[in-house]
Design a protein around this motif. Sequence first.
Motif, PDB file in Angstrom:
ATOM      1  N   SER A  23      29.429 -12.191 -17.582  1.00 36.30           N
ATOM      2  CA  SER A  23      27.828 -12.202 -17.267  1.00 36.30           C
ATOM      3  C   SER A  23      27.305 -10.941 -17.804  1.00 36.30           C
ATOM      4  N   GLY A  24      26.343 -11.414 -18.604  1.00 42.07           N
ATOM      5  CA  GLY A  24      25.479 -10.195 -19.137  1.00 42.07           C
ATOM      6  C   GLY A  24      26.085  -9.562 -20.383  1.00 42.07           C
ATOM      7  N   ARG A  25      27.317 -10.240 -20.757  1.00 42.55           N
ATOM      8  CA  ARG A  25      27.747  -9.668 -22.145  1.00 42.55           C
ATOM      9  C   ARG A  25      27.862 -10.561 -23.392  1.00 42.55           C
ATOM     10  N   PRO A  26      27.758 -10.636 -24.296  1.00 40.74           N
ATOM     11  CA  PRO A  26      28.232 -11.499 -25.375  1.00 40.74           C
ATOM     12  C   PRO A  26      29.411 -11.332 -25.789  1.00 40.74           C
ATOM     13  N   GLY A  27      29.976 -12.522 -26.157  1.00 39.45           N
ATOM     14  CA  GLY A  27      31.328 -12.609 -26.479  1.00 39.45           C
ATOM     15  C   GLY A  27      32.371 -13.058 -25.351  1.00 39.45           C
ATOM     16  N   LEU A  28      33.650 -13.020 -25.937  1.00 37.65           N
ATOM     17  CA  LEU A  28      34.581 -13.420 -24.933  1.00 37.65           C
ATOM     18  C   LEU A  28      35.680 -11.984 -24.796  1.00 37.65           C
TER      19      LEU A  28
END
Length: 179
Positions: free
Chosen positions: A10-15
């Motif tokens: 949550s709150g971070r782009p990507g995987l």
Amino acid sequence: MNLRGIVAVSGRPGLFKLVGQNKGGYVLEGLDAQKVKIVANITTTKLASLEDITVYGEDDDLKLVNIMANITAAKGSVPDAKADAKALRTFFEEVAPGHDQEKVYTSDMKKIITWYHLLKDLPLFSEEAPSEVVDQEAIKGEEKVEKKPKATPKPSNAKAPAKTAQPAKKASMTSKKGV
């Protein structure tokens, strides 16, 4: 398809790939080209395993793993996540038949397609999930094991001796009266 250990933060782009855990949080490695390692705080960060994510369906929820497999098997090309909403909806109807069109937003579709584009080059699509792989020797070993009757627990009809109540100690107050 094996999505075990792949998480969205949550709150971070990507995987991210779950590498380990320490006392401060989860150790994660980015799946992008930079391979950034971060420690996500256990108490404040929410992780969502791709293996456990589902999409709203009309009857039953659809697993993300199955949708990803359908996207891989799609005959047409996968649209870009920045495509218009109409193109995304028609594509999503093809790869996720039976999804609830009122509850599944275009932003959800964009996120799933973005995740697909991140994962398509990884060997995850050719691997089988560990829970689906069955070891034949383990099955044969189970057949050879004799079933022993379970030990029956002894009835506990005997009551434990009751504790006797002890009188509470009275607080001794000493007071000195002045003369």
